[in-house]
Structures are given as C-alpha cells and as structure tokens.
Design a protein around this motif. Sequence first.
Motif, PDB file in Angstrom:
ATOM      1  N   LEU A  27      -8.036   0.238  -4.769  1.00  0.00           N
ATOM      2  CA  LEU A  27      -7.006   1.000  -4.066  1.00  0.00           C
ATOM      3  C   LEU A  27      -5.710   0.946  -4.859  1.00  0.00           C
ATOM      4  CD1 LEU A  27      -7.588  -0.271  -0.427  1.00  0.00           C
ATOM      5  CD2 LEU A  27      -8.357   1.869  -1.429  1.00  0.00           C
ATOM      6  N   GLU A  28      -5.022   2.055  -4.911  1.00  0.00           N
ATOM      7  CA  GLU A  28      -3.758   2.062  -5.621  1.00  0.00           C
ATOM      8  C   GLU A  28      -2.665   1.491  -4.734  1.00  0.00           C
ATOM      9  OE1 GLU A  28      -2.512   5.469  -7.683  1.00  0.00           O
ATOM     10  OE2 GLU A  28      -4.333   5.549  -8.878  1.00  0.00           O
ATOM     11  N   ARG A  29      -1.909   0.571  -5.288  1.00  0.00           N
ATOM     12  CA  ARG A  29      -0.777  -0.020  -4.605  1.00  0.00           C
ATOM     13  C   ARG A  29       0.451   0.294  -5.428  1.00  0.00           C
ATOM     14  NH1 ARG A  29      -2.306  -3.685  -0.640  1.00  0.00           N
ATOM     15  NH2 ARG A  29      -0.372  -4.853  -0.817  1.00  0.00           N
ATOM     16  N   THR A  61       0.836  -1.190   0.000  1.00  0.00           N
ATOM     17  CA  THR A  61       0.000   0.000   0.000  1.00  0.00           C
ATOM     18  C   THR A  61       0.877   1.249   0.000  1.00  0.00           C
ATOM     19  OG1 THR A  61      -0.120   0.203   2.396  1.00  0.00           O
ATOM     20  CG2 THR A  61      -1.782  -1.201   1.334  1.00  0.00           C
ATOM     21  N   GLN A  62       0.265   2.359  -0.354  1.00  0.00           N
ATOM     22  CA  GLN A  62       1.003   3.625  -0.321  1.00  0.00           C
ATOM     23  C   GLN A  62       1.398   3.972   1.112  1.00  0.00           C
ATOM     24  OE1 GLN A  62      -1.235   6.605  -2.445  1.00  0.00           O
ATOM     25  NE2 GLN A  62      -0.944   5.575  -4.398  1.00  0.00           N
ATOM     26  N   VAL A  63       0.566   3.614   2.074  1.00  0.00           N
ATOM     27  CA  VAL A  63       0.890   3.868   3.483  1.00  0.00           C
ATOM     28  C   VAL A  63       2.112   3.041   3.901  1.00  0.00           C
ATOM     29  CG1 VAL A  63       0.057   3.644   5.859  1.00  0.00           C
ATOM     30  CG2 VAL A  63      -1.457   4.547   4.092  1.00  0.00           C
ATOM     31  N   GLU A  64       2.137   1.765   3.529  1.00  0.00           N
ATOM     32  CA  GLU A  64       3.283   0.917   3.864  1.00  0.00           C
ATOM     33  C   GLU A  64       4.559   1.450   3.217  1.00  0.00           C
ATOM     34  OE1 GLU A  64       1.212  -3.463   4.327  1.00  0.00           O
ATOM     35  OE2 GLU A  64       1.672  -2.741   2.314  1.00  0.00           O
ATOM     36  N   VAL A  86       2.492   9.992   2.646  1.00  0.00           N
ATOM     37  CA  VAL A  86       1.749   9.353   1.560  1.00  0.00           C
ATOM     38  C   VAL A  86       1.690  10.304   0.364  1.00  0.00           C
ATOM     39  CG1 VAL A  86      -0.507   8.440   0.865  1.00  0.00           C
ATOM     40  CG2 VAL A  86       0.435   7.873   3.108  1.00  0.00           C
ATOM     41  N   ARG A  87       1.593  11.585   0.629  1.00  0.00           N
ATOM     42  CA  ARG A  87       1.577  12.570  -0.460  1.00  0.00           C
ATOM     43  C   ARG A  87       2.877  12.500  -1.280  1.00  0.00           C
ATOM     44  NH1 ARG A  87      -0.593  18.661   0.030  1.00  0.00           N
ATOM     45  NH2 ARG A  87      -0.219  19.251  -2.112  1.00  0.00           N
ATOM     46  N   THR A  88       4.003  12.304  -0.598  1.00  0.00           N
ATOM     47  CA  THR A  88       5.280  12.152  -1.303  1.00  0.00           C
ATOM     48  C   THR A  88       5.275  10.885  -2.144  1.00  0.00           C
ATOM     49  OG1 THR A  88       6.489  13.409   0.359  1.00  0.00           O
ATOM     50  CG2 THR A  88       7.776  11.875  -0.992  1.00  0.00           C
ATOM     51  N   ILE A  89       4.699   9.802  -1.617  1.00  0.00           N
ATOM     52  CA  ILE A  89       4.600   8.563  -2.386  1.00  0.00           C
ATOM     53  C   ILE A  89       3.779   8.816  -3.655  1.00  0.00           C
ATOM     54  CG2 ILE A  89       3.629   6.219  -2.411  1.00  0.00           C
ATOM     55  CD1 ILE A  89       6.223   6.468  -0.773  1.00  0.00           C
ATOM     56  N   ALA A 111       5.172   4.564   2.361  1.00  0.00           N
ATOM     57  CA  ALA A 111       5.536   5.801   3.048  1.00  0.00           C
ATOM     58  C   ALA A 111       6.237   5.508   4.369  1.00  0.00           C
ATOM     59  CB  ALA A 111       4.289   6.659   3.285  1.00  0.00           C
ATOM     60  N   GLU A 112       5.712   4.538   5.116  1.00  0.00           N
ATOM     61  CA  GLU A 112       6.333   4.182   6.400  1.00  0.00           C
ATOM     62  C   GLU A 112       7.732   3.630   6.191  1.00  0.00           C
ATOM     63  OE1 GLU A 112       3.555   1.493   8.216  1.00  0.00           O
ATOM     64  OE2 GLU A 112       2.192   3.108   8.787  1.00  0.00           O
ATOM     65  N   LEU A 113       7.911   2.773   5.193  1.00  0.00           N
ATOM     66  CA  LEU A 113       9.217   2.180   4.943  1.00  0.00           C
ATOM     67  C   LEU A 113      10.241   3.226   4.526  1.00  0.00           C
ATOM     68  CD1 LEU A 113      10.946  -0.392   4.716  1.00  0.00           C
ATOM     69  CD2 LEU A 113      10.241  -0.523   2.336  1.00  0.00           C
ATOM     70  N   LEU A 114       9.821   4.161   3.665  1.00  0.00           N
ATOM     71  CA  LEU A 114      10.750   5.171   3.162  1.00  0.00           C
ATOM     72  C   LEU A 114      10.872   6.383   4.085  1.00  0.00           C
ATOM     73  CD1 LEU A 114       9.865   5.085  -0.644  1.00  0.00           C
ATOM     74  CD2 LEU A 114      11.769   3.950   0.533  1.00  0.00           C
TER      75      LEU A 114
END
Length: 76
Positions: free
Chosen positions: A54-56, A21-24, A33-36, A26-29
């Motif tokens: 959902l976008e992955r 997910t975009q949240v995952e 989420v906006r940056t992702i 974002a957390e890893l990087l």
Amino acid sequence: RPAERATPSMSPGADPGPTMTQVEAAELLGVSVRTIRRMVIDGRLERTPSPTGLERVSRASVLGIYRGERADSGAG
C-alpha cells in the motif's frame, strides 16, 4: 485551514510513525484521496511504499502542508 481533529494516527498516546495512509492524509487536509494522489504525483507529498504494497505518504510532508510550511503547496 482545516479544523484540528483526531484521526486514528493522531490518537493521544499512540506512536504515529513516520508515514500515514493516503486516507488519513486526505482526512487531515480536508481533501479527497484523489487529491492526495495528485499531490504525490506533483511532488508536493513524499510517497513511501509500505511492506504490504500500500502506498503511504510521509507524515512530515503532510504536516508541512497542513501547517503551511511548504512554499510550493499551492502558490503559483
């Protein structure tokens, strides 16, 4: 480089699959989420729509940036 930490998709013994997910991501990087989303628009991350709508993002593209393997991940 962000400190390595376990996320739900990185749990020991879990099959992470080819996307996250975009949240995952974002957390890893260590970004928002906006940056992702901007990284997807810029072509730095590969977008993969899921069956639920959902976008992955491609796990390989996220891990490539995490490991510094993408030449275009901020150079320029």
